[in-house]
Write a protein that holds these residues in place. Structure first.
Motif, short mmCIF file in Angstrom:
data_model
loop_
_atom_site.label_atom_id
_atom_site.label_comp_id
_atom_site.label_asym_id
_atom_site.label_seq_id
_atom_site.Cartn_x
_atom_site.Cartn_y
_atom_site.Cartn_z
N ILE A 142 28.82 29.33 -129.25
CA ILE A 142 27.71 30.28 -129.30
C ILE A 142 26.50 29.62 -129.96
N LEU A 143 25.33 29.77 -129.34
CA LEU A 143 24.10 29.23 -129.91
C LEU A 143 23.68 30.08 -131.10
N ARG A 144 23.63 29.49 -132.28
CA ARG A 144 23.39 30.25 -133.51
C ARG A 144 22.01 30.02 -134.10
N ALA A 145 21.39 28.88 -133.83
CA ALA A 145 20.06 28.60 -134.40
C ALA A 145 19.33 27.61 -133.52
N VAL A 146 18.01 27.78 -133.45
CA VAL A 146 17.12 26.85 -132.75
C VAL A 146 15.94 26.58 -133.66
#
Length: 225
Positions: A142-146
């Motif tokens: 899961i993408l959690r931060a950018v």
């Protein structure tokens, strides 16, 4: 997928808390696939180009902190639009300059497949290079931060580690972290339907909390309680 609108190109962006787009790519470690790293955190970071000064300091910085990422079960993966031979020549120069060993892969995204999938090409910044971006993907994919940076500013590697620490603390304890938090600092007890609001300081103290307001309660770092 990216589409054209006049002379500008729309950039497709992956969204937080959604599955990170999977990909296969050539790298300095051979063919790699994002989903093969499931069970680990992944720090996917792009740089505008090989043999450029700011990027050189960043790759050296990531190499310096490799062990810290490993302690957090996090895999580093770099990316630019340069070729694998160019990456290897650059890696040798970085290792010479900073006296480090680079053990993480650098993707050679010559066809821009991964760059476009992750929205790394911003026409107003550059039509040919990836911007400075960091994508933190958790162990479930899961993408959690950018985090985006301007071309002129090198990244702060300890801040990326701090974000991972914060995410992993929340995953483990359910608590959130305040501004400037570092591991070991007090965490925030969120107001949720199950926890409810604590309306007075006496009740908070009885629960071992530092009461600031009905919506802001601190406690010692949950990993050490």
């Amino acid at each position: 997928m990216s589409s054209l609108s006049g002379t500008e190109e729309r950039v497709s962006m992956p969204l937080l808390n959604e599955p990170a787009p999977d990909f296969e790519a050539q790298s300095t470690h051979g063919p790699i696939k994002l989903s093969d790293y499931r069970g680990k955190y992944v720090v996917l970071f792009s740089h505008p180009g090989d043999f450029t000064p700011v990027c050189t300091t960043e790759i050296g910085g990531f190499a310096k902190y490799q062990e810290e990422f490993e302690k957090r079960n996090a895999q580093l993966i770099g990316l630019s639009v340069d070729s694998v031979p160019a990456h290897w020549a650059w890696i040798r120069d970085i290792e010479r300059i900073f006296d480090v060993k680079i053990n993480f892969p650098l993707i050679a995204d010559l066809d821009l497949k991964v760059s476009r999938l992750y929205g790394m090409i911003h026409p107003a910044a550059s039509n040919t290079s990836t911007i400075r971006a960091v994508y933190i993907i958790d162990d479930k994919g899961i993408l959690r931060a950018v985090i985006y940076y301007p071309m002129s500013a090198g990244r702060n590697i300890p801040e990326i580690l701090r974000v991972i620490d914060s995410l992993q603390t929340t995953d483990t304890t359910g608590y959130t972290t305040p501004a400037d938090w570092q591991p070991g600092d007090p965490v925030i007890v969120p107001v949720t339907p199950t926890s409810g609001a604590i309306e007075n300081e006496e009740e908070a103290k009885a629960k071992g909390l530092d009461y600031k307001s009905w919506y802001l309660r601190f406690k010692d770092d949950g990993r050490h309680s």
